[in-house]
Scaffold this motif. Structure first.
Motif, mmCIF file in Angstrom:
data_model
loop_
_atom_site.group_PDB
_atom_site.id
_atom_site.type_symbol
_atom_site.label_atom_id
_atom_site.label_comp_id
_atom_site.label_asym_id
_atom_site.label_seq_id
_atom_site.Cartn_x
_atom_site.Cartn_y
_atom_site.Cartn_z
ATOM 1 N N THR A 274 12.400 84.083 -22.577
ATOM 2 C CA THR A 274 12.483 85.534 -22.394
ATOM 3 C C THR A 274 12.167 85.858 -20.944
ATOM 4 O O THR A 274 11.943 84.973 -20.123
ATOM 5 N N SER A 275 12.135 87.142 -20.648
ATOM 6 C CA SER A 275 11.805 87.543 -19.282
ATOM 7 C C SER A 275 10.368 87.221 -18.925
ATOM 8 O O SER A 275 10.029 87.052 -17.751
ATOM 9 N N ASN A 276 9.485 87.129 -19.932
ATOM 10 C CA ASN A 276 8.071 86.860 -19.679
ATOM 11 C C ASN A 276 7.678 85.415 -19.955
ATOM 12 O O ASN A 276 6.670 84.939 -19.442
ATOM 13 N N VAL A 277 8.439 84.745 -20.802
ATOM 14 C CA VAL A 277 8.093 83.394 -21.220
ATOM 15 C C VAL A 277 9.267 82.466 -20.945
ATOM 16 O O VAL A 277 10.373 82.684 -21.444
ATOM 17 N N GLU A 278 9.024 81.436 -20.162
ATOM 18 C CA GLU A 278 10.049 80.445 -19.866
ATOM 19 C C GLU A 278 9.663 79.110 -20.497
ATOM 20 O O GLU A 278 8.558 78.613 -20.296
ATOM 21 N N ILE A 279 10.570 78.548 -21.272
ATOM 22 C CA ILE A 279 10.366 77.218 -21.825
ATOM 23 C C ILE A 279 10.957 76.226 -20.845
ATOM 24 O O ILE A 279 12.179 76.142 -20.664
ATOM 25 N N ILE A 280 10.111 75.474 -20.179
ATOM 26 C CA ILE A 280 10.533 74.597 -19.091
ATOM 27 C C ILE A 280 11.167 73.324 -19.623
ATOM 28 O O ILE A 280 12.197 72.859 -19.126
ATOM 29 N N ARG A 281 10.574 72.739 -20.650
ATOM 30 C CA ARG A 281 11.116 71.500 -21.223
ATOM 31 C C ARG A 281 10.633 71.353 -22.658
ATOM 32 O O ARG A 281 9.622 71.931 -23.049
ATOM 33 N N HIS A 282 11.375 70.573 -23.433
ATOM 34 C CA HIS A 282 10.985 70.199 -24.790
ATOM 35 C C HIS A 282 11.642 68.859 -25.081
ATOM 36 O O HIS A 282 12.872 68.751 -25.119
ATOM 37 N N THR A 283 10.831 67.841 -25.273
ATOM 38 C CA THR A 283 11.302 66.454 -25.409
ATOM 39 C C THR A 283 10.752 65.835 -26.676
ATOM 40 O O THR A 283 9.609 66.102 -27.067
ATOM 41 N N THR A 292 10.929 46.250 -38.752
ATOM 42 C CA THR A 292 11.490 46.872 -39.950
ATOM 43 C C THR A 292 12.629 47.851 -39.660
ATOM 44 O O THR A 292 13.394 48.177 -40.565
ATOM 45 N N GLY A 293 12.716 48.325 -38.431
ATOM 46 C CA GLY A 293 13.708 49.332 -38.092
ATOM 47 C C GLY A 293 13.288 50.748 -38.417
ATOM 48 O O GLY A 293 13.993 51.708 -38.091
ATOM 49 N N LEU A 294 12.131 50.934 -39.073
ATOM 50 C CA LEU A 294 11.689 52.247 -39.510
ATOM 51 C C LEU A 294 11.050 53.044 -38.377
ATOM 52 O O LEU A 294 10.540 52.477 -37.405
ATOM 53 N N LEU A 295 11.072 54.362 -38.523
ATOM 54 C CA LEU A 295 10.385 55.255 -37.588
ATOM 55 C C LEU A 295 8.893 55.231 -37.904
ATOM 56 O O LEU A 295 8.472 55.593 -39.004
ATOM 57 N N VAL A 296 8.078 54.791 -36.959
ATOM 58 C CA VAL A 296 6.643 54.670 -37.199
ATOM 59 C C VAL A 296 5.847 55.739 -36.454
ATOM 60 O O VAL A 296 4.681 55.977 -36.769
ATOM 61 N N GLN A 297 6.459 56.392 -35.469
ATOM 62 C CA GLN A 297 5.769 57.488 -34.789
ATOM 63 C C GLN A 297 6.782 58.464 -34.216
ATOM 64 O O GLN A 297 7.823 58.062 -33.689
ATOM 65 N N LEU A 298 6.472 59.742 -34.349
ATOM 66 C CA LEU A 298 7.280 60.811 -33.773
ATOM 67 C C LEU A 298 6.405 61.597 -32.815
ATOM 68 O O LEU A 298 5.313 62.027 -33.173
ATOM 69 N N LYS A 299 6.903 61.794 -31.608
ATOM 70 C CA LYS A 299 6.140 62.519 -30.595
ATOM 71 C C LYS A 299 7.041 63.557 -29.951
ATOM 72 O O LYS A 299 8.218 63.304 -29.700
ATOM 73 N N ASP A 300 6.497 64.746 -29.740
ATOM 74 C CA ASP A 300 7.242 65.738 -28.968
ATOM 75 C C ASP A 300 6.280 66.512 -28.084
ATOM 76 O O ASP A 300 5.097 66.649 -28.394
ATOM 77 N N SER A 301 6.822 67.010 -26.994
ATOM 78 C CA SER A 301 6.016 67.742 -26.029
ATOM 79 C C SER A 301 6.859 68.849 -25.431
ATOM 80 O O SER A 301 8.038 68.648 -25.126
ATOM 81 N N HIS A 302 6.261 70.036 -25.317
ATOM 82 C CA HIS A 302 6.981 71.096 -24.648
ATOM 83 C C HIS A 302 6.036 71.896 -23.756
ATOM 84 O O HIS A 302 4.831 71.968 -23.990
ATOM 85 N N LEU A 303 6.632 72.478 -22.728
ATOM 86 C CA LEU A 303 5.880 73.180 -21.697
ATOM 87 C C LEU A 303 6.403 74.604 -21.567
ATOM 88 O O LEU A 303 7.612 74.829 -21.429
ATOM 89 N N LEU A 304 5.481 75.573 -21.642
ATOM 90 C CA LEU A 304 5.801 76.989 -21.482
ATOM 91 C C LEU A 304 5.178 77.531 -20.208
ATOM 92 O O LEU A 304 4.084 77.121 -19.820
ATOM 93 N N ARG A 305 5.885 78.466 -19.584
ATOM 94 C CA ARG A 305 5.300 79.209 -18.459
ATOM 95 C C ARG A 305 5.293 80.690 -18.814
ATOM 96 O O ARG A 305 6.329 81.267 -19.138
ATOM 97 N N ILE A 306 4.107 81.282 -18.786
ATOM 98 C CA ILE A 306 3.950 82.694 -19.114
ATOM 99 C C ILE A 306 3.655 83.451 -17.825
ATOM 100 O O ILE A 306 2.669 83.172 -17.136
ATOM 101 N N LYS A 307 4.509 84.389 -17.518
ATOM 102 C CA LYS A 307 4.338 85.154 -16.293
ATOM 103 C C LYS A 307 3.273 86.215 -16.482
ATOM 104 O O LYS A 307 3.260 86.922 -17.490
ATOM 105 N N THR A 308 2.386 86.325 -15.512
ATOM 106 C CA THR A 308 1.302 87.295 -15.577
ATOM 107 C C THR A 308 1.778 88.627 -15.012
ATOM 108 O O THR A 308 2.247 88.676 -13.873
ATOM 109 N N PRO A 309 1.696 89.712 -15.787
ATOM 110 C CA PRO A 309 2.150 91.020 -15.294
ATOM 111 C C PRO A 309 1.370 91.451 -14.059
ATOM 112 O O PRO A 309 0.160 91.271 -13.979
#
Length: 443
Positions: A274-283, A292-309
């Motif tokens: 939005t105009s006030n909140v920017e999502i910089i990345r999400h991985t 085994t081929g199985l998924l043993v861990q799931l990790k995600d990270s995201h970064l927000l920037r909130i503009k100060t009025p």
């Protein structure tokens, strides 16, 4: 899990079917003692009363200002997070050639790892036979640590609270999940009497809590992260089908793993900003066992920037979630994970080092029931709440009832101005909240 609540007001009364089953651990003492059972149900009865009917004299914690606010934080962050990008609902063909001259070797290796994963969870034919699914389970959550930044209190890092290993003292609850395709799902989660509902009807994703009116996420609807914690192998395979191999191998829980990475595209991030909140990345990273081929861990990270009025300063929120996925069992030919542990870190930085905060949370989850191809599961099961109003022009909702929400704790030198609490609707998957209060508070 208890699904029925006895009627203690009338001996000949019918039992009440609980919308969300209650964990068996809620009932302590001698199971053969009717008095003990009666007291347990009475505790549960008071446990599920509306918030307005409860006593306000609950014991308060130094960290969050009260048990209620701690549970709000847990449900807001850990309860119903979303995956960063939509997943195609159509069946994906994983029999395409692995080596593609037009793509880098990392992408070709990633396709091979996904193909091995598909084989380990039941195979292409079994996955494509799934039309819908249901899961019921229990959770235990706790906020395990809170640190106030580097320059506060004689340049010492302040640890407000640190639980023992595990979350033995956490809040307990249960949940029910329904899904018809990745963008058509519904969740009901109750923890210590506080309920969060969330879902997607294929057009928008939404959430609803007792302390915040119904609201929709920005951008196209995205899948619930819980489905990719070993419950929905087909969506997991489709998510990582366009990934790249970022690390050859890493040991997770004594398993040598390949690591695949998926990043949200810039256009998807802009749609959620939005105009006030920017999502910089999400991985998102998936850790797949070499053995085994199985998924043993799931990790995600995201970064927000909130503009100060009023100035050019910004506040940043970084949310990192890591889920250890265990106890795979075959259900109707599909290999589904039945237990896991999720660790969450919320890091707030920007402005000055004294205002930096880091909050850590944990969740242990167990799947009690899983079933596929549910008969009679119609579109009506995924309708959003009637009072839902999708915010088109605002990226955040202002809570005017002035509830006491988490993070109302600061270093002695940290002061904020304004008198509202703002919940970030543009990224409601973490429901990060920023306290703004006219009064200065000291820790």
């Amino acid at each position: 899990m208890r699904k029925l609540c006895p009627n203690f007001d009338r001996e000949d009364g019918l039992e009440t079917v609980l919308e969300v089953p209650i964990p068996e651990e809620m009932f302590t003492g001698n199971k053969n003692n009717n008095n003990t059972t009666h007291r347990s149900w009475q505790n549960v009865k008071s446990w599920i009363k509306p918030l307005s009917e409860r006593s306000t004299s609950m014991s308060m914690t130094a960290l969050f200002g009260g048990k209620n606010t701690e549970i709000q934080l847990l449900l807001g962050v850990v309860g119903a997070p979303l995956i960063p990008l939509p997943i195609p609902s159509s069946q994906h063909d994983h029999h395409h050639p692995i080596v593609d001259k037009d793509h880098p070797i990392e992408a070709s290796m990633a396709k091979y790892i996904v193909k091995q994963y598909v084989a380990s969870v039941g195979g292409e034919k079994a996955l494509n036979s799934i039309d819908s699914m249901y899961a019921m389970g229990k959770v235990k959550m706790a906020a395990s640590e809170f640190c106030v930044g580097e320059g506060s209190l004689n340049d010492r890092l302040v640890k407000v609270r640190h639980l023992k290993k595990g979350v033995g003292g956490g809040e307990m609850g249960g949940f029910v999940l329904w899904q018809k395709r990745p963008d058509l799902w519904c969740l009901e989660l109750v923890v210590s009497g506080r309920k969060i509902s969330a879902g997607s009807d294929g057009k928008l994703a939404w959430r609803q809590t007792p302390w915040h009116h119904s609201h929709a996420s920005r951008g196209p609807p995205r899948p619930l992260r819980r489905f990719l914690q070993g419950l929905d192998p087909r969506s997991t395979a489709n998510l990582f089908s366009n990934s790249v191999l970022c690390v050859m191998e890493k040991t997770i829980n004594n398993e040598d793993c390949f690591i695949l990475k998926v990043e949200a595209e810039a256009s998807a991030l802009r749609a959620r900003s939005t105009s006030n909140v920017e999502i910089i990345r999400h991985t998102v990273w998936g850790y797949f066992s070499q053995r085994t081929g199985l998924l043993v861990q799931l990790k995600d990270s995201h970064l927000l920037r909130i503009k100060t009025p009023g100035n050019n300063n910004s506040i940043f929120w970084e949310t990192t979630m890591e889920s250890l996925i265990q106890d795979y069992r075959f259900i109707d030919g599909i290999n589904v994970a039945h237990t896991g542990r999720t660790s969450v870190s919320l890091f707030r930085f920007g402005e000055n080092s004294e205002s930096h905060t880091r909050t850590k949370m944990e969740e242990i989850w167990t799947i009690e029931e899983v079933d596929f191809n549910i008969k009679g599961l119609s579109m009506d099961c995924f309708l959003p709440p009637g009072d839902l109003r999708k915010e088109e022009d605002h990226g955040c909702d202002v809570i005017t009832s002035n509830p006491k929400l988490p993070f109302k704790i600061r270093a002695a030198s940290f002061r904020v101005s304004a008198s509202k609490v703002v919940a970030i609707d543009a990224e409601y998957s973490d429901d990060s909240t920023e306290y703004v209060d006219d009064d200065e508070e000291e820790f």
